[in-house]
Design a protein around this motif. Structure first.
Motif, mmCIF file in Angstrom:
data_model
loop_
_atom_site.group_PDB
_atom_site.id
_atom_site.type_symbol
_atom_site.label_atom_id
_atom_site.label_comp_id
_atom_site.label_asym_id
_atom_site.label_seq_id
_atom_site.Cartn_x
_atom_site.Cartn_y
_atom_site.Cartn_z
ATOM 1 N N ALA A 37 1.802 -11.548 12.709
ATOM 2 C CA ALA A 37 1.990 -10.092 12.806
ATOM 3 C C ALA A 37 0.948 -9.467 13.718
ATOM 4 N N GLY A 38 0.653 -10.130 14.828
ATOM 5 C CA GLY A 38 -0.410 -9.684 15.719
ATOM 6 C C GLY A 38 -0.240 -8.285 16.254
ATOM 7 N N GLU A 39 0.989 -7.865 16.503
ATOM 8 C CA GLU A 39 1.211 -6.540 17.089
ATOM 9 C C GLU A 39 0.827 -5.404 16.147
ATOM 10 N N PHE A 40 0.702 -5.705 14.849
ATOM 11 C CA PHE A 40 0.360 -4.677 13.872
ATOM 12 C C PHE A 40 -1.103 -4.758 13.427
ATOM 13 N N GLN A 41 -1.857 -5.685 13.988
ATOM 14 C CA GLN A 41 -3.252 -5.857 13.603
ATOM 15 C C GLN A 41 -4.137 -4.894 14.398
ATOM 16 N N LEU A 42 -4.979 -4.185 13.694
ATOM 17 C CA LEU A 42 -5.856 -3.181 14.299
ATOM 18 C C LEU A 42 -7.308 -3.521 14.011
ATOM 19 N N VAL A 43 -8.113 -3.659 15.059
ATOM 20 C CA VAL A 43 -9.539 -3.910 14.889
ATOM 21 C C VAL A 43 -10.209 -2.602 14.476
ATOM 22 N N ARG A 44 -10.856 -2.627 13.316
ATOM 23 C CA ARG A 44 -11.530 -1.436 12.794
ATOM 24 C C ARG A 44 -13.021 -1.508 13.100
ATOM 25 N N GLN A 47 -15.732 1.746 10.023
ATOM 26 C CA GLN A 47 -16.394 1.534 8.735
ATOM 27 C C GLN A 47 -17.013 0.145 8.661
ATOM 28 N N GLY A 48 -17.433 -0.359 9.786
ATOM 29 C CA GLY A 48 -17.964 -1.709 9.847
ATOM 30 C C GLY A 48 -17.298 -2.449 10.982
ATOM 31 N N SER A 49 -16.808 -3.656 10.697
ATOM 32 C CA SER A 49 -16.089 -4.437 11.697
ATOM 33 C C SER A 49 -15.175 -5.415 10.971
ATOM 34 N N PHE A 50 -13.860 -5.234 11.128
ATOM 35 C CA PHE A 50 -12.876 -6.137 10.539
ATOM 36 C C PHE A 50 -11.522 -5.778 11.130
ATOM 37 N N VAL A 51 -10.512 -6.588 10.842
ATOM 38 C CA VAL A 51 -9.157 -6.336 11.325
ATOM 39 C C VAL A 51 -8.310 -5.870 10.158
ATOM 40 N N SER A 52 -7.524 -4.823 10.383
ATOM 41 C CA SER A 52 -6.676 -4.261 9.332
ATOM 42 C C SER A 52 -5.215 -4.366 9.750
ATOM 43 N N LEU A 53 -4.373 -4.750 8.794
ATOM 44 C CA LEU A 53 -2.935 -4.820 9.014
ATOM 45 C C LEU A 53 -2.233 -4.023 7.937
ATOM 46 N N ASN A 54 -1.519 -2.976 8.337
ATOM 47 C CA ASN A 54 -0.702 -2.194 7.411
ATOM 48 C C ASN A 54 0.616 -2.921 7.222
ATOM 49 N N GLU A 112 3.115 -2.206 5.565
ATOM 50 C CA GLU A 112 4.284 -1.331 5.477
ATOM 51 C C GLU A 112 4.961 -1.179 6.841
ATOM 52 N N ARG A 113 4.272 -1.505 7.899
ATOM 53 C CA ARG A 113 4.811 -1.276 9.249
ATOM 54 C C ARG A 113 5.562 -2.480 9.821
ATOM 55 N N SER A 114 5.486 -3.604 9.138
ATOM 56 C CA SER A 114 6.142 -4.810 9.625
ATOM 57 C C SER A 114 7.349 -5.123 8.754
ATOM 58 N N ASP A 115 8.518 -5.234 9.356
ATOM 59 C CA ASP A 115 9.728 -5.558 8.600
ATOM 60 C C ASP A 115 9.620 -6.923 7.936
ATOM 61 N N GLU A 163 -0.653 4.333 -1.962
ATOM 62 C CA GLU A 163 -0.872 4.398 -0.516
ATOM 63 C C GLU A 163 -0.299 3.161 0.159
ATOM 64 N N ASP A 164 -0.231 3.198 1.477
ATOM 65 C CA ASP A 164 0.156 2.010 2.223
ATOM 66 C C ASP A 164 -0.770 0.851 1.856
ATOM 67 N N ILE A 165 -0.212 -0.332 1.873
ATOM 68 C CA ILE A 165 -0.954 -1.533 1.492
ATOM 69 C C ILE A 165 -1.448 -2.223 2.763
ATOM 70 N N HIS A 166 -2.735 -2.522 2.806
ATOM 71 C CA HIS A 166 -3.347 -3.139 3.984
ATOM 72 C C HIS A 166 -3.887 -4.524 3.662
ATOM 73 N N MET A 167 -3.828 -5.398 4.643
ATOM 74 C CA MET A 167 -4.575 -6.643 4.603
ATOM 75 C C MET A 167 -5.798 -6.479 5.492
ATOM 76 N N TYR A 168 -6.946 -6.925 5.000
ATOM 77 C CA TYR A 168 -8.166 -6.928 5.791
ATOM 78 C C TYR A 168 -8.497 -8.374 6.142
ATOM 79 N N HIS A 169 -8.836 -8.593 7.410
ATOM 80 C CA HIS A 169 -9.209 -9.913 7.908
ATOM 81 C C HIS A 169 -10.654 -9.850 8.392
ATOM 82 N N PHE A 170 -11.524 -10.599 7.750
ATOM 83 C CA PHE A 170 -12.914 -10.707 8.159
ATOM 84 C C PHE A 170 -13.064 -12.035 8.895
#
Length: 213
Positions: A63-70, A73-80, A82-85, A123-130
């Motif tokens: 789901a790379g297209e939905f992964q957002l580098v945050r 609030q620190g440094s990690f990758v967030s994936l919502n 809810e946005r991926s079918d 709320e929307d459910i997120h995965m965090y990738h460290f």
């Protein structure tokens, strides 16, 4: 440094289809007379089965297209999710799990009836990738602007296991190490600042909040 031990939440069926997952064997909770802030931090082990956690991580990798580098609030990758079918069934399952978990938390902390909302929204459910030792979530709380003011309860599920990947509270020093399927629930208010520290390995978790209606 105080560590918060987890207890078994209860098995969740992993039979197909995954959307039918549900809680069983909810533990009985004795009356709680503790008045400390820590009484509202609850940890359950095996709140998600290992098979489910592995499936989430596998789906994340595609789901790379939905992964957002945050970096706010620190440094990690967030994936919502809810946005991926591709995550539709997982999302529905996770919402069912949340709905089943809320009364377990309420039974555990036994809040005053006037203080706990009768209805909540998820709320929307997120995965965090460290990704490595440079990734972290900085110390802070989860209500930092008006749009977040409805949050009242945070929920974190660890998807990977690593004793050097942990959530730590700043107010009372409790440290919750990651364990596959472990759930941590606590209030979202300013009285519960926390941070997430990662090791030199890749680690994952799921995060959401419950909001006042």
């Amino acid at each position: 440094m105080t560590k918060v031990a987890g207890k078994k939440m209860g098995a969740i069926s992993t039979e197909e289809p995954i959307v039918d997952a549900e809680f069983e064997d909810i533990p009985q909770v004795e009356e709680n007379t503790d008045t400390s802030l820590g009484r509202y931090v609850k940890v359950w082990d095996q709140a998600l089965p290992e098979k489910y956690c592995k499936k989430m991580i596998e789906m994340y990798s595609g789901a790379g297209e939905f992964q957002l580098v945050r970096t706010d609030q620190g440094s990690f990758v967030s994936l919502n999710i809810e946005r991926s079918d591709d995550f539709t069934k997982i999302s529905d399952t996770q919402k069912n799990i949340i709905e089943a978990t809320l009364p377990v938390y309420a039974e555990a902390v036994q809040p005053d009836s006037s203080a706990f909302p009768e209805q909540s929204s998820i709320e929307d459910i997120h995965m965090y990738h460290f990704r490595n030792e440079n990734d972290f979530k900085e110390m802070g709380h989860d209500i930092i602007h008006f749009a977040q003011a409805r949050r009242y309860l945070a929920m974190y599920w660890f998807l990977s296991e690593d004793p050097d990947f942990y959530l730590q509270f700043g107010t009372f020093g409790a440290k919750v190490e990651s364990k596959v399927g472990r759930l941590v629930m606590f209030p979202s208010s300013w009285t519960y600042p926390y941070q997430i520290v990662n090791s030199d390995k890749q680690n994952f978790l799921i995060k959401t909040h419950l909001n006042f209606m």
